[in-house]
Design a protein around this motif. Structure first.
Motif, PDB file in Angstrom:
ATOM      1  N   PHE A 286     104.107 -25.101  22.784  1.00 51.45           N
ATOM      2  CA  PHE A 286     105.186 -25.957  23.274  1.00 51.45           C
ATOM      3  C   PHE A 286     106.422 -25.951  22.376  1.00 51.45           C
ATOM      4  N   GLY A 287     106.343 -25.235  21.252  1.00 50.70           N
ATOM      5  CA  GLY A 287     107.444 -25.236  20.306  1.00 50.70           C
ATOM      6  C   GLY A 287     108.703 -24.540  20.788  1.00 50.70           C
ATOM      7  N   ASP A 288     108.594 -23.760  21.859  1.00 51.44           N
ATOM      8  CA  ASP A 288     109.792 -23.139  22.429  1.00 51.44           C
ATOM      9  C   ASP A 288     110.538 -24.083  23.369  1.00 51.44           C
ATOM     10  N   ARG A 289     109.895 -25.174  23.712  1.00 50.38           N
ATOM     11  CA  ARG A 289     110.518 -26.152  24.611  1.00 50.38           C
ATOM     12  C   ARG A 289     111.030 -27.374  23.859  1.00 50.38           C
ATOM     13  N   TRP A 290     110.230 -27.867  22.923  1.00 49.04           N
ATOM     14  CA  TRP A 290     110.590 -29.055  22.148  1.00 49.04           C
ATOM     15  C   TRP A 290     110.287 -28.818  20.671  1.00 49.04           C
ATOM     16  N   SER A 291     110.914 -29.592  19.815  1.00 52.83           N
ATOM     17  CA  SER A 291     110.368 -29.744  18.474  1.00 52.83           C
ATOM     18  C   SER A 291     109.123 -30.624  18.609  1.00 52.83           C
ATOM     19  N   ILE A 292     108.206 -30.488  17.657  1.00 55.21           N
ATOM     20  CA  ILE A 292     106.920 -31.181  17.730  1.00 55.21           C
ATOM     21  C   ILE A 292     106.767 -32.090  16.518  1.00 55.21           C
ATOM     22  N   GLN A 293     106.436 -33.331  16.768  1.00 54.50           N
ATOM     23  CA  GLN A 293     106.242 -34.302  15.685  1.00 54.50           C
ATOM     24  C   GLN A 293     104.771 -34.693  15.592  1.00 54.50           C
ATOM     25  N   GLY A 294     104.211 -34.594  14.402  1.00 57.50           N
ATOM     26  CA  GLY A 294     102.818 -34.996  14.208  1.00 57.50           C
ATOM     27  C   GLY A 294     102.135 -34.103  13.177  1.00 57.50           C
ATOM     28  N   ASN A 295     100.820 -34.153  13.112  1.00 55.42           N
ATOM     29  CA  ASN A 295      99.979 -35.076  13.839  1.00 55.42           C
ATOM     30  C   ASN A 295      98.669 -35.305  13.087  1.00 55.42           C
ATOM     31  N   PHE A 296      98.755 -35.429  11.745  1.00 54.53           N
ATOM     32  CA  PHE A 296      97.555 -35.666  10.919  1.00 54.53           C
ATOM     33  C   PHE A 296      96.890 -36.963  11.368  1.00 54.53           C
ATOM     34  N   ASP A 297      95.564 -36.954  11.432  1.00 55.13           N
ATOM     35  CA  ASP A 297      94.796 -38.108  11.894  1.00 55.13           C
ATOM     36  C   ASP A 297      94.939 -39.271  10.902  1.00 55.13           C
ATOM     37  N   PRO A 298      95.530 -40.390  11.320  1.00 58.25           N
ATOM     38  CA  PRO A 298      95.703 -41.509  10.382  1.00 58.25           C
ATOM     39  C   PRO A 298      94.385 -42.090   9.903  1.00 58.25           C
ATOM     40  N   ASN A 299      93.299 -41.877  10.662  1.00 62.08           N
ATOM     41  CA  ASN A 299      91.996 -42.368  10.226  1.00 62.08           C
ATOM     42  C   ASN A 299      91.514 -41.652   8.968  1.00 62.08           C
ATOM     43  N   LEU A 300      91.964 -40.411   8.782  1.00 56.45           N
ATOM     44  CA  LEU A 300      91.575 -39.665   7.591  1.00 56.45           C
ATOM     45  C   LEU A 300      92.299 -40.164   6.345  1.00 56.45           C
ATOM     46  N   MET A 301      93.399 -40.871   6.549  1.00 59.09           N
ATOM     47  CA  MET A 301      94.173 -41.367   5.412  1.00 59.09           C
ATOM     48  C   MET A 301      93.479 -42.516   4.691  1.00 59.09           C
ATOM     49  N   ILE A 302      92.445 -43.094   5.295  1.00 58.02           N
ATOM     50  CA  ILE A 302      91.764 -44.211   4.628  1.00 58.02           C
ATOM     51  C   ILE A 302      90.523 -43.741   3.855  1.00 58.02           C
ATOM     52  N   LEU A 303      90.271 -42.430   3.858  1.00 60.23           N
ATOM     53  CA  LEU A 303      89.143 -41.895   3.100  1.00 60.23           C
ATOM     54  C   LEU A 303      89.367 -42.052   1.594  1.00 60.23           C
ATOM     55  N   PRO A 304      88.302 -41.980   0.802  1.00 58.16           N
ATOM     56  CA  PRO A 304      88.472 -41.917  -0.651  1.00 58.16           C
ATOM     57  C   PRO A 304      89.398 -40.752  -1.017  1.00 58.16           C
ATOM     58  N   GLU A 305      90.062 -40.870  -2.142  1.00 60.22           N
ATOM     59  CA  GLU A 305      91.159 -39.959  -2.478  1.00 60.22           C
ATOM     60  C   GLU A 305      90.782 -38.482  -2.377  1.00 60.22           C
ATOM     61  N   GLN A 306      89.663 -38.086  -2.991  1.00 59.66           N
ATOM     62  CA  GLN A 306      89.320 -36.666  -2.986  1.00 59.66           C
ATOM     63  C   GLN A 306      88.951 -36.161  -1.589  1.00 59.66           C
ATOM     64  N   ALA A 307      88.258 -36.988  -0.813  1.00 59.23           N
ATOM     65  CA  ALA A 307      87.907 -36.603   0.555  1.00 59.23           C
ATOM     66  C   ALA A 307      89.160 -36.490   1.412  1.00 59.23           C
TER      67      ALA A 307
END
Length: 360
Positions: A286-307
């Protein structure tokens, strides 16, 4: 014209430098700066006192050095000025809901002009102007509003989540409202206010305005095409006539290609996506039609630091293998907002790693 920044270059799919990075809800409950502000202000005051809104907005910019700031506000304020009331206890609570078509007559646009209503959210424009005056020129500034569908779901159900909408009953009623005349009636009342809200933000210094549709995935693709896309088209077309040089981001949670294929006729520049579709696929397909914003899973951001760090590395590994041409339109970030319990160090690590791997 808006001054070139990493963010604007990426939205226009012409960025040959490091992809810009910002997070939805980057100023929020996880952040110590926000928590400090909450000792002195209620949530509504943080949104409605321009100086406070500007201060909260700058918190993550000063701390983490994001490439874009986004106005600290809430997407439900159009419902408040339409007369539905709004409290935070601590989550949003409306005084009443659109339980039937007759309830539409209670909305304020039956009694006030659009300009009178938009004047009731003028605090957004004042906050935006304050932020713009102090924001470094290399940083972009975003405004945002809720999409018509999402605002309708809140107006009917008081939420966009089954867990907070009467065990899901409210969401079923909102879905029924798409075809019983409530959505059409609500939309006709909302349309001029929503357009004016977007224009207020653009005129006050927003480099781009995001339309946040967190309920988009609640509607199957065929109904989305028939009912929701035409209303989005009208909102975006009216805004584009007034502000032709202000890019629009359309974020739709819970959707994928079967929804996105129906968006091609809409006048927006950037598609924001959640974490359920691989970012590499989205950029390639879809990058030829729009710029794309995203998309790392925010649930992974609450893991312990090394994970969390391992997940960050895994996320960027396939992206770094893409041809540079495919990355010219990528706005790096999360697939939704930063969660409340996210450790600040994980946010710091994400930005540090992102900037390091793209500087090699």
């Amino acid at each position: 014209m808006n001054k070139p920044t990493l963010y604007l270059d990426a939205v226009q799919r012409k960025n040959s430098n490091r992809p810009p990075v910002w997070f939805m809800r980057q100023a929020g409950r996880y952040h110590s700066h926000y928590q400090g502000m909450k000792q002195r202000y209620s949530f509504l005051d943080l949104c409605k006192i321009p100086e406070a809104a500007a201060d909260v907005t700058f918190g993550p910019i000063d701390d983490f050095n994001f490439d874009a700031a986004i106005l600290f506000s809430d997407l439900l304020f159009p419902l408040e000025v339409l007369g539905m009331g709004l409290q935070y206890v601590p989550g949003p609570k409306l005084d009443w809901h659109l339980t039937d078509k007759a309830a539409l007559s209670k909305l304020n646009l039956q009694k006030k002009t659009t300009l009178e209503l938009v004047n009731e959210i003028s605090y957004q424009g004042k906050a935006m102007s304050l932020i713009r005056s102090k924001l470094a020129p290399e940083k972009a500034l975003l405004g945002f509003v809720g999409g018509p569908l999402t605002l309708f779901y809140y107006a009917v159900a008081g939420s966009h989540q089954a867990s907070t909408a009467e065990g899901g009953k409210g969401l079923k009623d909102a879905y029924a409202g798409l075809s019983d005349g409530r959505y059409e009636g609500f939309y006709q009342i909302l349309l001029p206010l929503l357009v004016e809200n977007m224009c207020l933000q653009a005129a006050s210094g927003a480099d781009a305005v995001a339309v946040m549709d967190t309920c988009a995935g609640e509607v199957e693709p065929a109904l989305f095409r028939e009912i929701i896309v035409p209303t989005l088209h009208e909102v975006l077309t009216q805004f584009r006539r007034r502000h032709p040089n202000t890019p629009v981001v359309y974020y739709s949670k819970g959707t994928g290609p079967t929804h996105w294929q129906h968006l091609h006729s809409l006048p927006f520049e950037c598609l924001g996506i959640d974490w359920n579709y691989p970012i590499v696929n989205a950029l390639e397909e879809f990058g030829d039609r729009w710029s794309i914003q995203g998309n790392f899973d925010p649930n992974l951001m609450i893991l312990p630091e090394q994970a969390c760090m391992k997940e960050i590395e895994n996320f960027f590994e396939p992206v770094l293998k893409l041809p540079s041409e495919k990355l010219k339109g990528w706005v790096c970030g999360l697939g939704h907002g930063v969660l409340q319990w996210t450790p600040e160090q994980n946010v710091r690590n994400f930005l540090k790693y992102q900037k390091e791997v793209f500087s090699k």
